[in-house]
Scaffold this active site. Structure first.
Site, PDB file in Angstrom:
ATOM      1  N   GLU A 119      46.122  55.717  19.946  1.00  0.00           N
ATOM      2  CA  GLU A 119      45.215  56.426  20.863  1.00  0.00           C
ATOM      3  C   GLU A 119      44.353  57.468  20.161  1.00  0.00           C
ATOM      4  O   GLU A 119      44.459  58.667  20.420  1.00  0.00           O
ATOM      5  CB  GLU A 119      46.006  57.089  21.991  1.00  0.00           C
ATOM      6  CG  GLU A 119      46.696  56.106  22.888  1.00  0.00           C
ATOM      7  CD  GLU A 119      47.371  56.774  24.087  1.00  0.00           C
ATOM      8  OE1 GLU A 119      47.621  57.986  24.039  1.00  0.00           O
ATOM      9  OE2 GLU A 119      47.636  56.068  25.063  1.00  0.00           O
TER      10      GLU A 119
ATOM     11  N   GLU B  22      50.138  49.287  26.338  1.00  0.00           N
ATOM     12  CA  GLU B  22      51.151  50.099  27.014  1.00  0.00           C
ATOM     13  C   GLU B  22      50.792  50.078  28.482  1.00  0.00           C
ATOM     14  O   GLU B  22      49.606  50.145  28.825  1.00  0.00           O
ATOM     15  CB  GLU B  22      51.104  51.565  26.561  1.00  0.00           C
ATOM     16  CG  GLU B  22      51.387  51.778  25.101  1.00  0.00           C
ATOM     17  CD  GLU B  22      51.340  53.254  24.713  1.00  0.00           C
ATOM     18  OE1 GLU B  22      51.326  54.121  25.609  1.00  0.00           O
ATOM     19  OE2 GLU B  22      51.316  53.522  23.507  1.00  0.00           O
TER      20      GLU B  22
HETATM   21  C1  GAL Z   1      50.633  56.995  25.687  1.00  0.00           C
HETATM   22  C2  GAL Z   1      51.075  57.050  24.230  1.00  0.00           C
HETATM   23  C3  GAL Z   1      52.541  56.689  24.100  1.00  0.00           C
HETATM   24  C4  GAL Z   1      53.334  57.477  25.061  1.00  0.00           C
HETATM   25  C5  GAL Z   1      52.832  57.209  26.466  1.00  0.00           C
HETATM   26  C6  GAL Z   1      53.610  57.962  27.514  1.00  0.00           C
HETATM   27  O1  GAL Z   1      49.467  57.684  25.921  1.00  0.00           O
HETATM   28  O2  GAL Z   1      50.336  56.165  23.433  1.00  0.00           O
HETATM   29  O3  GAL Z   1      52.973  56.938  22.777  1.00  0.00           O
HETATM   30  O4  GAL Z   1      53.227  58.817  24.724  1.00  0.00           O
HETATM   31  O5  GAL Z   1      51.498  57.607  26.545  1.00  0.00           O
HETATM   32  O6  GAL Z   1      53.405  59.330  27.437  1.00  0.00           O
END
Ligand code: GAL
Ligand code: ZN
Length: 659
Positions: free
Chosen positions: A142, A298
């Site tokens: 990110e 994700e």
């Molecule tokens: C995303 C990040 C993950 C984890 C997730 C939940 O933005 O890439 O590593 O932190 O959020 O907080």
């Protein structure tokens, strides 16, 4: 088309890996993403690389038929590196370092950061290049802009400006530094925008934002080059955070194979009718980044929370429905974050599919169902794509320019784009959301929200699409400035006035006040934020203001140009206006449309050759009825559905449309 999870072998006792792998296989998971934060385990002290633990983990998963995407760990430089080379830490505008122990504490221009990143990426790439289970890479995690003001960034910024402008005089000219005696007489006077004040020259700040994007792009390119060289058979992607974003994702993803998105739709019951719409925009934007299908790297698996109070747990059906929404709008792989909730660390309460109890529960069963369905439909859906007839233009740079200078209370570039997109989604019209620099040939309708910064090249391209038959819709704050963030000295909408056939005589930034607008058929709508008082120069007035000293003056115009039309909407109307206006235009242009969608229900179509698959998604907590107008067979369970389709909360239907 496949399902995966984000897995952190380093967070679990080794004795758990085997059981996790078996359960994944039994659930239908064929992919894990690993290692994107694991630098301190992969290189515990300088130059001592330890990949044995990751090899062991990967081989256990590989034995269960699970493939692996490896994240490069450059988001989390380890403590030994920070201690030895403190210049890896970014420095904020007040010259304070951003400390380690969190993540993202890396200056993209720091030579030590670049050197140590290159070393570990090289080692990892060489080590995993021929591993049969490893299929690709995610760079970092990110990426975002974090405004670094360290010495290296200052040096690089001056170099960047030298490349762009050549001389200090040219910068003075381009930025108009004469205001407030800001003229530079030597390069040494130019720094990054220190002090964090809002009073800085907007041209300077916009260039600094571009420089920051280029710094991230360069930092990533260093990794891409290594990965391409050592792992020619692997793909390289990046998991973009979300929108809106000052970092230019189009540039960031230019040399990647595909874009990946981290998608966390809100679980708030109060937003239950609306959050699917902003999600639809995020997904359409992500598809537009490379103009091709993408991955979800994700997505939501349980109640989020941690450094803020937890959100509600995903309602039954939520995880499955939003998974299908992602696929419906172009995702080819879904990777859920995360397998199991972490027992330690900052994200203990950002829940995974499995809770701390390690007992798979309701959410897991729902996810299992989704895995089964995706597996079943993959043979049909593989290779299908999403294509709209309408293009909505988006720009990170316009977003930044508005962020640097908010125009009026309540006016937000991205929120306004969102309302336009939402209206199309509600009307059942698929849109592609594309970079303003993209080739738009073939689109029947182009919506260009607030082209605040406008250059002659973009103007002539838009004019040409219109002459060749496209319909173009413009909105307020168009043609205000050139690309240097300097105002055009001519009536608004600046260089687009001729095509629009209209000029703005005067404007009233009404902010949160509401005014009324009367369409030519007499119907009225409310509007807010901004009122451009229009003077047609060849265009026809289509709607007029009802209030204030400009009652009776035109608010919306239409202008025929060549075979196309340009509409200028001089205010920010309520949604009902967009629905009526876009519905009319869709009828005139004969756009494909799924009509009759109730609030919160979305449709999407994926096609391959002559095959067309219709997705219907009830993204709300309510029972809904959708006019399918025919009887179809559900591809999910084989049942006959329609002609009137009852959808339970978070229900999903997928059918093949007859040719
Ligand atoms: C995303 C990040 C993950 C984890 C997730 C939940 O933005 O890439 O590593 O932190 O959020 O907080
Ligand atoms: Zn820096």
């Amino acid at each position: 088309m496949r399902m995966g999870v984000d897995y952190y072998p380093e967070h679990w006792d080794r004795s758990m890996w085997e059981d996790d792998a078996r359960l994944m296989r039994d659930t239908g998971i064929s992919l894990i993403r690993v290692a994107e934060f694991a630098w301190s385990r992969l290189e515990p002290t300088e130059g001592q690389y330890d990949f044995a633990w990751l090899d062991d983990a990967i081989s256990i998963f590989a034995n269960h038929g699970i493939q692996v995407v490896i994240g490069t760990p450059s988001c989390t430089p380890p403590n030994w590196l920070v201690e030895k080379h403190p210049d890896v830490l970014p420095i904020d505008a007040l010259l304070h370092p951003k400390h380690s122990g969190v993540r993202g504490h890396r200056c993209y221009n720091s030579p030590s950061m670049r050197q140590y990143t290159a070393k570990i990426v090289e080692r990892m790439a060489a080590h995993y290049a021929d591993h049969p289970a490893v299929i690709g890479w995610q760079t970092d995690n990110e990426f975002g802009l974090h405004e670094c003001h360290c010495d290296h960034c200052n040096v690089r910024f001056r170099e960047w400006l030298k490349d762009k402008y050549g001389s200090v005089e040219a910068i003075n000219e381009a930025w108009g530094t004469v205001v407030w005696s800001g003229e530079y007489s030597s390069w040494s006077q130019i720094t990054t925008p220190l002090g964090g004040t809002k009073h800085q020259n907007p041209s300077f700040v916009l260039d600094y934002t571009r420089f920051e994007t280029d710094s991230v792009v360069e930092f990533q390119q260093l990794q891409i080059d290594i990965l391409r060289k050592l792992c020619p058979n692997h793909f390289v992607t990046h998991n973009i955070w979300s929108y809106p974003m000052p970092l230019d994702y189009y540039k960031l993803c230019e040399n990647l194979d595909f874009a990946s998105l981290d998608y966390y739709p809100s679980t708030d019951p109060e937003k239950a009718d609306s959050n699917g719409y902003s999600g639809a925009l995020t997904l359409d934007l992500t598809r537009g980044v490379k103009r091709r299908n993408f991955w979800i790297m994700e997505t939501i698996s349980g109640p989020p929370g941690c450094w803020f109070p937890m959100w509600r747990t995903p309602h039954p059906g939520f995880i499955r429905a939003f998974g299908w929404q992602s696929i419906a709008r172009g995702a080819d792989t879904l990777v859920h974050f995360r397998w199991r909730s972490a027992p330690t660390g900052a994200e203990q309460f950002w829940h995974g599919l499995i809770d701390h109890s390690n007992v798979p529960g309701r959410r897991f069963e729902e996810y299992r169902q989704l895995c089964g369905e995706v597996e079943k439909l993959a043979p049909l859906l593989d290779g299908t794509e999403v294509q709209g007839e309408v293009a909505i233009l988006h720009s990170h740079e316009q977003y930044s320019a508005f962020r640097i200078q908010p125009q009026v209370e309540g006016m937000d570039y991205f929120d306004n784009l969102k309302s336009i997109h939402r209206a199309f989604t509600k009307l059942g019209i698929m849109t592609d959301v594309l970079d303003e620099a993209a080739d738009l040939s073939g689109y029947k309708l182009i919506i260009a929200p607030s082209l605040f910064l406008l250059d002659p090249e973009l103007v002539s391209r838009l004019e040409e699409y219109v002459r060749n038959g496209a319909t173009l819709i413009l909105t307020p704050r168009t043609g205000v400035k050139n690309r240097n963030n300097v105002c055009w000295i001519q009536p608004l909408p600046g260089p687009l006035s001729e095509a629009a056939g209209v000029t703005v005589a005067e404007y009233d930034p009404i902010g949160k006040d509401t005014h009324t607008l009367r369409w030519k058929d007499g119907k009225t709508y409310s509007c807010s934020q901004w009122c451009d008082i229009l003077e047609p120069q060849g265009a026809d007035a289509l709607a007029w203001y009802e209030d204030d000293f400009y009652a009776g003056q035109p608010a919306v115009t239409g202008h025929a140009v060549g075979q196309g039309n340009v509409y200028y909407v001089g205010t920010v109307p309520e949604e009902a206006f967009y629905l009526d206006f876009f519905r009319d235009i869709a009828e005139q242009l004969d756009l494909v449309r799924f009509s009759g969608l109730p609030e919160g229900v979305q449709h999407a179509v994926r096609t391959k050759g002559t095959s067309r698959y219709l997705f219907l998604l009830n993204l709300t907590r309510k029972q809904q009825t959708v006019p399918l107008d025919r009887v179809c067979q559900s591809l999910l369970d084989g049942q006959s559905i329609g002609p009137s389709l009852n959808m339970a909360p978070y229900a999903v239907e997928i059918v093949e449309l007859s040719r």
